[in-house]
Design a protein around this motif. Sequence first.
Motif, PDB file in Angstrom:
ATOM      1  N   ASN A 226      22.551  38.802  31.409  1.00 63.57           N
ATOM      2  CA  ASN A 226      23.350  39.255  32.553  1.00 63.57           C
ATOM      3  C   ASN A 226      24.584  38.378  32.774  1.00 63.57           C
ATOM      4  OD1 ASN A 226      21.405  41.271  33.073  1.00 63.57           O
ATOM      5  ND2 ASN A 226      20.223  39.870  34.358  1.00 63.57           N
ATOM      6  N   PHE A 227      25.430  38.292  31.738  1.00 65.89           N
ATOM      7  CA  PHE A 227      26.683  37.565  31.853  1.00 65.89           C
ATOM      8  C   PHE A 227      27.767  38.550  32.292  1.00 65.89           C
ATOM      9  CE2 PHE A 227      24.327  34.323  30.111  1.00 65.89           C
ATOM     10  CZ  PHE A 227      25.068  33.178  29.795  1.00 65.89           C
ATOM     11  N   ARG A 228      28.545  38.178  33.301  1.00 63.96           N
ATOM     12  CA  ARG A 228      29.558  39.077  33.872  1.00 63.96           C
ATOM     13  C   ARG A 228      30.870  38.324  34.044  1.00 63.96           C
ATOM     14  NH1 ARG A 228      27.781  42.799  38.135  1.00 63.96           N
ATOM     15  NH2 ARG A 228      29.199  41.606  39.413  1.00 63.96           N
ATOM     16  N   GLY A 248      32.771  47.362  30.056  1.00 60.45           N
ATOM     17  CA  GLY A 248      33.648  46.999  31.155  1.00 60.45           C
ATOM     18  C   GLY A 248      34.563  48.121  31.545  1.00 60.45           C
ATOM     19  N   THR A 249      35.684  47.762  32.156  1.00 58.73           N
ATOM     20  CA  THR A 249      36.651  48.712  32.669  1.00 58.73           C
ATOM     21  C   THR A 249      37.588  49.161  31.554  1.00 58.73           C
ATOM     22  OG1 THR A 249      36.533  47.704  34.860  1.00 58.73           O
ATOM     23  CG2 THR A 249      38.460  49.041  34.370  1.00 58.73           C
ATOM     24  N   ARG A 250      37.794  50.461  31.473  1.00 63.65           N
ATOM     25  CA  ARG A 250      38.689  51.024  30.470  1.00 63.65           C
ATOM     26  C   ARG A 250      39.644  52.002  31.138  1.00 63.65           C
ATOM     27  NH1 ARG A 250      36.346  47.530  28.290  1.00 63.65           N
ATOM     28  NH2 ARG A 250      35.402  47.467  26.189  1.00 63.65           N
ATOM     29  N   MET A 251      40.861  52.118  30.580  1.00 66.96           N
ATOM     30  CA  MET A 251      41.841  53.108  31.015  1.00 66.96           C
ATOM     31  C   MET A 251      41.805  54.270  30.025  1.00 66.96           C
ATOM     32  SD  MET A 251      43.053  51.810  33.720  1.00 66.96           S
ATOM     33  CE  MET A 251      43.193  50.228  34.546  1.00 66.96           C
ATOM     34  N   ASP A 361      34.655  52.478  35.190  1.00 68.48           N
ATOM     35  CA  ASP A 361      33.935  51.208  35.317  1.00 68.48           C
ATOM     36  C   ASP A 361      32.510  51.391  34.836  1.00 68.48           C
ATOM     37  OD1 ASP A 361      36.148  49.905  36.558  1.00 68.48           O
ATOM     38  OD2 ASP A 361      35.641  50.922  38.431  1.00 68.48           O
ATOM     39  N   SER A 362      32.128  50.594  33.856  1.00 71.33           N
ATOM     40  CA  SER A 362      30.758  50.674  33.337  1.00 71.33           C
ATOM     41  C   SER A 362      29.784  49.861  34.171  1.00 71.33           C
ATOM     42  CB  SER A 362      30.724  50.179  31.880  1.00 71.33           C
ATOM     43  OG  SER A 362      31.564  50.961  31.071  1.00 71.33           O
ATOM     44  N   GLY A 364      30.899  48.021  37.307  1.00 73.10           N
ATOM     45  CA  GLY A 364      31.509  47.585  38.548  1.00 73.10           C
ATOM     46  C   GLY A 364      33.018  47.550  38.393  1.00 73.10           C
ATOM     47  N   ALA A 365      33.717  47.446  39.531  1.00 76.18           N
ATOM     48  CA  ALA A 365      35.173  47.463  39.512  1.00 76.18           C
ATOM     49  C   ALA A 365      35.708  46.235  38.797  1.00 76.18           C
ATOM     50  CB  ALA A 365      35.703  47.531  40.943  1.00 76.18           C
ATOM     51  N   TRP A 366      36.477  46.462  37.746  1.00 69.31           N
ATOM     52  CA  TRP A 366      37.116  45.395  36.972  1.00 69.31           C
ATOM     53  C   TRP A 366      36.105  44.339  36.541  1.00 69.31           C
ATOM     54  CZ3 TRP A 366      41.598  47.132  35.587  1.00 69.31           C
ATOM     55  CH2 TRP A 366      42.333  47.959  36.436  1.00 69.31           C
ATOM     56  N   THR A 367      34.981  44.802  36.010  1.00 74.51           N
ATOM     57  CA  THR A 367      33.885  43.911  35.603  1.00 74.51           C
ATOM     58  C   THR A 367      33.503  44.212  34.163  1.00 74.51           C
ATOM     59  OG1 THR A 367      33.051  43.829  37.874  1.00 74.51           O
ATOM     60  CG2 THR A 367      31.552  43.142  36.133  1.00 74.51           C
ATOM     61  N   TRP A 368      33.300  43.145  33.395  1.00 76.68           N
ATOM     62  CA  TRP A 368      32.828  43.254  32.016  1.00 76.68           C
ATOM     63  C   TRP A 368      31.494  42.526  31.912  1.00 76.68           C
ATOM     64  CZ3 TRP A 368      37.742  43.276  33.524  1.00 76.68           C
ATOM     65  CH2 TRP A 368      38.625  44.172  32.920  1.00 76.68           C
TER      66      TRP A 368
END
Length: 453
Positions: A226-228, A248-251, A361-362, A364-368
């Motif tokens: 669970n590394f974020r 993470g977040t993708r466009m 968002d996979s 969370g918002a702007w989270t990888w």
Amino acid sequence: REWTVTTRLSRASQFEGAIAISYPLVAGETSLDGQASDSGKAHWVLPSGTNSVVYRTRLRRADTLVLAATDGPWSETWRVRTLDRLQIVANGAAPTGRGDLVWNPFPGERVTLVPKAHPAAKGAIATIQKATLSWTDDPQSSKGTLEVTTETSQATDLKFQLPEGARLGTTISNGHMIYPTHLPDGRWNVPLPAYSSDLRIDWVAESNRSFFRRTPRVALSAVGVNFRTVLQPASDRFAIASGGDGLGTRMVWWAFLPFFVGAAFAFSRWTHGAIGFGPALLVALPFTTIQGAFGKAGLLTIVLLFFLLRWRSRQDPSSWSRQRFFLVQLEIVAVAVLALWSFVSLLSTPLNGAPDFWRTDSSGAWTWTMPRCDGALPSAWIFELPVWTWRLAMAIWSLYVLRSAIPWIRKGWSEFGRGGFLPSADAEVQEVPVPAPSKTPEPSTGDSGDSAD
């Protein structure tokens, strides 16, 4: 760990006076509460009017422990409890408890206890249950926060690597501020207590206001799950592309770019070149970046107005009644007002809002996130631009759309006024009588077979 003995003396008879008892001690047992002992026996007193009393003693650690029931005016019960890291091998009388080390011995029975440590399992002493890196960039400085939850089998140390040039701020472990040690290799070291621990580390670094931002490399000396990593765009900027390690977040707007190009080409062919491929693409691409553009149902009125005017241009108003003429014109005006309102609303939205490049968002918002990691926090990057650049571009786009719409507005106005804008007051629809078809005489045939003129 220290071995202790707790002895509870309970009154079994109806006698309520004080009772003095000399009870034999186990080998290596010493008093903790100040009771007198002599010749391997402790002299205990049950006060008058008291039903029970508890005495505590210390036990010397040894490889074996022998419990023997003596013959006295009492009955005995033995209970043995250990830490999770120890196991007890009992030889002698069988326990009477269900799964517990409990005995109710008769006088003369003996039990030999052999304490042993469980064999150590192969693996790391410390395991990271969760680690979150939060990174923000301000005009003055960049700030980072690292939150770590660890599980340890015994007290140990955790080492972490901060980016070069970072200045360490506060470090809090389980709600208490601690002071990490700076190691010669550039890493920092913090002590971890046994079992679970919550760690929070803050630091600052030089500001990075470039268009391409990347999180710094932060690594831990322990593996875990669970590394974020959280990396948000600045408040005065917008992201047009993003990426990083793990999920993470993708466009996803860029994935649909070939579809937009193909749709503009198909629309140009469908209009037979009335709208070129270039103008269709210039109108469609900026439109797709407007936040909530596809949710504006009012834009359908523009399409409806187009088909209404096209139908109007193919009709002959001279054959309509005054009432029908008026209703058709009124319907076109109502649809035109709604289309104009939707068109103006569409052009004004980019001037006050922010673009939308269809962010997904996979975790969370702007989270990888990475489910398992060897200690290095996930790396993330964002390519961003100032919001004013998009607003300026959309203002130019709005002017281009207005300029491109002028010929269509003129054409629609001419089609709307074909045959007049309103029916004349004295105009009446006259029915033109249709003459009946005349009968053509049938040719007659003679005997000689000649035809008559």
